[in-house]
Design a protein around this motif. Structure first.
Motif, PDB file in Angstrom:
ATOM      1  N   GLY A 180       0.809  -1.202   0.000  1.00  0.00           N
ATOM      2  CA  GLY A 180       0.000   0.000   0.000  1.00  0.00           C
ATOM      3  C   GLY A 180       0.845   1.255   0.000  1.00  0.00           C
ATOM      4  O   GLY A 180       2.072   1.216  -0.072  1.00  0.00           O
ATOM      5  N   THR A 181       0.161   2.407   0.120  1.00  0.00           N
ATOM      6  CA  THR A 181       0.834   3.702   0.020  1.00  0.00           C
ATOM      7  C   THR A 181       1.299   4.248   1.369  1.00  0.00           C
ATOM      8  O   THR A 181       2.027   5.240   1.417  1.00  0.00           O
ATOM      9  CB  THR A 181      -0.096   4.736  -0.634  1.00  0.00           C
ATOM     10  N   THR A 182       0.887   3.643   2.451  1.00  0.00           N
ATOM     11  CA  THR A 182       1.299   4.094   3.785  1.00  0.00           C
ATOM     12  C   THR A 182       2.790   3.832   3.993  1.00  0.00           C
ATOM     13  O   THR A 182       3.287   2.755   3.680  1.00  0.00           O
ATOM     14  CB  THR A 182       0.496   3.361   4.870  1.00  0.00           C
ATOM     15  N   THR A 183       3.486   4.816   4.542  1.00  0.00           N
ATOM     16  CA  THR A 183       4.870   4.611   4.958  1.00  0.00           C
ATOM     17  C   THR A 183       4.894   4.172   6.416  1.00  0.00           C
ATOM     18  O   THR A 183       4.247   4.784   7.272  1.00  0.00           O
ATOM     19  CB  THR A 183       5.703   5.887   4.796  1.00  0.00           C
ATOM     20  N   ILE A 184       5.630   3.110   6.690  1.00  0.00           N
ATOM     21  CA  ILE A 184       5.761   2.583   8.047  1.00  0.00           C
ATOM     22  C   ILE A 184       7.115   3.015   8.592  1.00  0.00           C
ATOM     23  O   ILE A 184       8.156   2.737   7.992  1.00  0.00           O
ATOM     24  CB  ILE A 184       5.611   1.060   8.051  1.00  0.00           C
ATOM     25  N   HIS A 185       7.091   3.703   9.726  1.00  0.00           N
ATOM     26  CA  HIS A 185       8.303   4.250  10.334  1.00  0.00           C
ATOM     27  C   HIS A 185       8.636   3.465  11.595  1.00  0.00           C
ATOM     28  O   HIS A 185       7.780   3.268  12.462  1.00  0.00           O
ATOM     29  CB  HIS A 185       8.096   5.719  10.711  1.00  0.00           C
ATOM     30  N   ILE A 186       9.869   3.048  11.715  1.00  0.00           N
ATOM     31  CA  ILE A 186      10.369   2.417  12.935  1.00  0.00           C
ATOM     32  C   ILE A 186      11.104   3.501  13.704  1.00  0.00           C
ATOM     33  O   ILE A 186      12.158   3.978  13.272  1.00  0.00           O
ATOM     34  CB  ILE A 186      11.290   1.230  12.625  1.00  0.00           C
ATOM     35  N   THR A 187      10.548   3.910  14.859  1.00  0.00           N
ATOM     36  CA  THR A 187      11.029   5.121  15.515  1.00  0.00           C
ATOM     37  C   THR A 187      11.595   4.890  16.907  1.00  0.00           C
ATOM     38  O   THR A 187      11.944   5.859  17.590  1.00  0.00           O
ATOM     39  CB  THR A 187       9.896   6.159  15.612  1.00  0.00           C
ATOM     40  N   ASP A 188      11.714   3.641  17.326  1.00  0.00           N
ATOM     41  CA  ASP A 188      12.271   3.375  18.653  1.00  0.00           C
ATOM     42  C   ASP A 188      12.782   1.937  18.684  1.00  0.00           C
ATOM     43  O   ASP A 188      12.645   1.194  17.721  1.00  0.00           O
ATOM     44  CB  ASP A 188      11.217   3.600  19.741  1.00  0.00           C
ATOM     45  N   THR A 189      13.355   1.556  19.821  1.00  0.00           N
ATOM     46  CA  THR A 189      13.871   0.199  19.980  1.00  0.00           C
ATOM     47  C   THR A 189      12.774  -0.824  19.712  1.00  0.00           C
ATOM     48  O   THR A 189      11.635  -0.670  20.166  1.00  0.00           O
ATOM     49  CB  THR A 189      14.407   0.005  21.410  1.00  0.00           C
ATOM     50  N   GLY A 190      13.097  -1.865  18.960  1.00  0.00           N
ATOM     51  CA  GLY A 190      12.108  -2.896  18.683  1.00  0.00           C
ATOM     52  C   GLY A 190      12.633  -3.901  17.682  1.00  0.00           C
ATOM     53  O   GLY A 190      13.766  -3.811  17.210  1.00  0.00           O
ATOM     54  N   THR A 191      11.786  -4.859  17.360  1.00  0.00           N
ATOM     55  CA  THR A 191      12.144  -5.935  16.455  1.00  0.00           C
ATOM     56  C   THR A 191      11.197  -5.954  15.270  1.00  0.00           C
ATOM     57  O   THR A 191       9.978  -5.845  15.431  1.00  0.00           O
ATOM     58  CB  THR A 191      12.073  -7.295  17.171  1.00  0.00           C
ATOM     59  N   ILE A 192      11.764  -6.091  14.068  1.00  0.00           N
ATOM     60  CA  ILE A 192      10.967  -6.384  12.884  1.00  0.00           C
ATOM     61  C   ILE A 192      11.040  -7.887  12.662  1.00  0.00           C
ATOM     62  O   ILE A 192      12.133  -8.446  12.550  1.00  0.00           O
ATOM     63  CB  ILE A 192      11.482  -5.632  11.649  1.00  0.00           C
ATOM     64  N   SER A 193       9.897  -8.529  12.625  1.00  0.00           N
ATOM     65  CA  SER A 193       9.900  -9.985  12.526  1.00  0.00           C
ATOM     66  C   SER A 193       8.969 -10.455  11.428  1.00  0.00           C
ATOM     67  O   SER A 193       8.021  -9.773  11.047  1.00  0.00           O
ATOM     68  CB  SER A 193       9.475 -10.605  13.864  1.00  0.00           C
ATOM     69  N   THR A 194       9.271 -11.639  10.910  1.00  0.00           N
ATOM     70  CA  THR A 194       8.421 -12.308   9.941  1.00  0.00           C
ATOM     71  C   THR A 194       8.831 -13.773   9.930  1.00  0.00           C
ATOM     72  O   THR A 194       9.932 -14.114  10.361  1.00  0.00           O
ATOM     73  CB  THR A 194       8.561 -11.697   8.539  1.00  0.00           C
ATOM     74  N   THR A 195       7.947 -14.645   9.458  1.00  0.00           N
ATOM     75  CA  THR A 195       8.327 -16.045   9.360  1.00  0.00           C
ATOM     76  C   THR A 195       9.354 -16.212   8.246  1.00  0.00           C
ATOM     77  O   THR A 195       9.288 -15.543   7.212  1.00  0.00           O
ATOM     78  CB  THR A 195       7.106 -16.926   9.062  1.00  0.00           C
ATOM     79  N   SER A 196      10.308 -17.097   8.441  1.00  0.00           N
ATOM     80  CA  SER A 196      11.408 -17.244   7.485  1.00  0.00           C
ATOM     81  C   SER A 196      10.921 -17.710   6.118  1.00  0.00           C
ATOM     82  O   SER A 196      11.580 -17.474   5.109  1.00  0.00           O
ATOM     83  CB  SER A 196      12.442 -18.234   8.028  1.00  0.00           C
ATOM     84  N   SER A 197       9.768 -18.368   6.087  1.00  0.00           N
ATOM     85  CA  SER A 197       9.245 -18.866   4.812  1.00  0.00           C
ATOM     86  C   SER A 197       8.318 -17.877   4.124  1.00  0.00           C
ATOM     87  O   SER A 197       7.748 -18.177   3.078  1.00  0.00           O
ATOM     88  CB  SER A 197       8.485 -20.180   5.048  1.00  0.00           C
ATOM     89  N   ASN A 198       8.168 -16.682   4.713  1.00  0.00           N
ATOM     90  CA  ASN A 198       7.202 -15.738   4.163  1.00  0.00           C
ATOM     91  C   ASN A 198       7.704 -15.152   2.859  1.00  0.00           C
ATOM     92  O   ASN A 198       8.616 -14.335   2.837  1.00  0.00           O
ATOM     93  CB  ASN A 198       6.905 -14.620   5.169  1.00  0.00           C
ATOM     94  N   ASN A 199       7.100 -15.576   1.741  1.00  0.00           N
ATOM     95  CA  ASN A 199       7.511 -15.057   0.439  1.00  0.00           C
ATOM     96  C   ASN A 199       6.513 -14.058  -0.126  1.00  0.00           C
ATOM     97  O   ASN A 199       6.595 -13.677  -1.274  1.00  0.00           O
ATOM     98  CB  ASN A 199       7.740 -16.207  -0.549  1.00  0.00           C
ATOM     99  N   GLY A 200       5.545 -13.651   0.694  1.00  0.00           N
ATOM    100  CA  GLY A 200       4.640 -12.576   0.291  1.00  0.00           C
ATOM    101  C   GLY A 200       5.329 -11.244   0.450  1.00  0.00           C
ATOM    102  O   GLY A 200       5.393 -10.427  -0.445  1.00  0.00           O
ATOM    103  N   GLY A 201       5.877 -11.046   1.647  1.00  0.00           N
ATOM    104  CA  GLY A 201       6.731  -9.896   1.884  1.00  0.00           C
ATOM    105  C   GLY A 201       6.015  -8.596   2.176  1.00  0.00           C
ATOM    106  O   GLY A 201       4.818  -8.547   2.457  1.00  0.00           O
ATOM    107  N   LEU A 202       6.794  -7.510   2.082  1.00  0.00           N
ATOM    108  CA  LEU A 202       6.346  -6.161   2.401  1.00  0.00           C
ATOM    109  C   LEU A 202       6.480  -5.279   1.175  1.00  0.00           C
ATOM    110  O   LEU A 202       7.522  -5.265   0.522  1.00  0.00           O
ATOM    111  CB  LEU A 202       7.178  -5.596   3.555  1.00  0.00           C
ATOM    112  N   GLY A 203       5.433  -4.522   0.884  1.00  0.00           N
ATOM    113  CA  GLY A 203       5.459  -3.616  -0.248  1.00  0.00           C
ATOM    114  C   GLY A 203       5.292  -2.158   0.133  1.00  0.00           C
ATOM    115  O   GLY A 203       5.393  -1.269  -0.713  1.00  0.00           O
ATOM    116  N   ASN A 204       4.999  -1.872   1.412  1.00  0.00           N
ATOM    117  CA  ASN A 204       4.927  -0.483   1.876  1.00  0.00           C
ATOM    118  C   ASN A 204       6.329   0.099   2.010  1.00  0.00           C
ATOM    119  O   ASN A 204       7.291  -0.625   2.277  1.00  0.00           O
ATOM    120  CB  ASN A 204       4.252  -0.405   3.246  1.00  0.00           C
ATOM    121  N   SER A 205       6.440   1.410   1.855  1.00  0.00           N
ATOM    122  CA  SER A 205       7.712   2.065   2.146  1.00  0.00           C
ATOM    123  C   SER A 205       8.016   1.915   3.630  1.00  0.00           C
ATOM    124  O   SER A 205       7.119   1.968   4.479  1.00  0.00           O
ATOM    125  CB  SER A 205       7.652   3.541   1.761  1.00  0.00           C
ATOM    126  N   LEU A 206       9.308   1.712   3.926  1.00  0.00           N
ATOM    127  CA  LEU A 206       9.739   1.462   5.295  1.00  0.00           C
ATOM    128  C   LEU A 206      10.881   2.414   5.627  1.00  0.00           C
ATOM    129  O   LEU A 206      11.882   2.473   4.909  1.00  0.00           O
ATOM    130  CB  LEU A 206      10.197   0.007   5.434  1.00  0.00           C
TER     131      LEU A 206
END
Length: 231
Positions: A180-206
């Protein structure tokens, strides 16, 4: 659709006596169902504990409400199947998640008190979540699905994650694409996680914008279209 108003004498979500069928009403209208619009307003009691694992509603509107809605444990959740409009000073607390599981327009009104986990979810079909303004999540933000392949679309404005972002979580979400068109901002301490087999992925700006903070990335992240930015 019926509307349930949280009363000035309300105490718990899962209490028929906490809800009225009219603004300022005193009748005991019953616990909200998945077909009901739920409204908290300036005359509602200052707190509402969600003490059930099956709290549901069609839409949620807390405009003018300055009290606290709280999930009382990790297994206590609130599932909303439509639009969400928050009051700017409403406080959302707890370890249990607020789950939005249908296409919806989401309005935060600048609320900075979203302190419980939030999940955007596909249930059997692809959903589109339209952000009318920016959203800030102080607890984990998750996109998920109960089947695959599906597309979960988040459009408009920005999401600011202060405690991590879990992409396409769930054992059946491997081929789900979050985009989508929403930008996702990581602005503090944290973890980005996904399953290792996930081949759908992310399409938003990060965007990573957390100077001096520690951000943990997954071993594999399938990144599609969009802009990946580190500030």
């Amino acid at each position: 659709m019926p509307t349930r108003y949280y009363k000035s004498t309300g105490s718990e979500w899962n209490d028929a006596n906490s809800w009225a069928s009219t603004v300022g009403g005193t009748d005991n209208a019953g616990i909200p169902t998945v077909l009901d619009d739920v409204v908290f307003n300036a005359s509602s009691a200052s707190s509402c504990n969600i003490n059930t694992s099956s709290a549901v509603c069609k839409t949620l509107n807390t405009s003018g409400y300055t009290g606290t809605i709280a999930t009382t444990s990790i297994i206590r959740t609130l599932t909303i199947s439509g639009n969400v409009t928050l009051g700017s000073s409403t406080i959302l607390n707890g370890n249990g998640s607020m789950i939005i599981n249908a296409s919806a327009t989401l309005t935060s009104n600048g609320n900075s008190n979203i302190n419980l986990p939030v999940s955007f979810k596909n249930v059997s079909s692809s959903n589109t979540f339209t952000l009318a303004d920016n959203w800030t999540f102080n607890a984990l933000f998750t996109t998920t699905a109960d089947s695959s392949p599906l597309t979960l679309t988040i459009n408009g404005n920005n999401i600011y994650c202060k405690a991590g972002f879990s992409i396409n979580a769930g054992s059946n979400a491997d081929a789900t694409l979050t985009t989508g068109t929403t930008t996702i901002h990581i602005t503090d301490t944290g973890t980005i996680s996904t399953t290792s087999s996930n081949n759908g992925g992310l399409g938003n700006s990060l965007t990573f914008n957390a100077p001096g903070k520690s951000i943990t990335l997954p071993a594999i992240l399938y990144y599609r279209t969009g802009t990946l930015k580190y500030i």
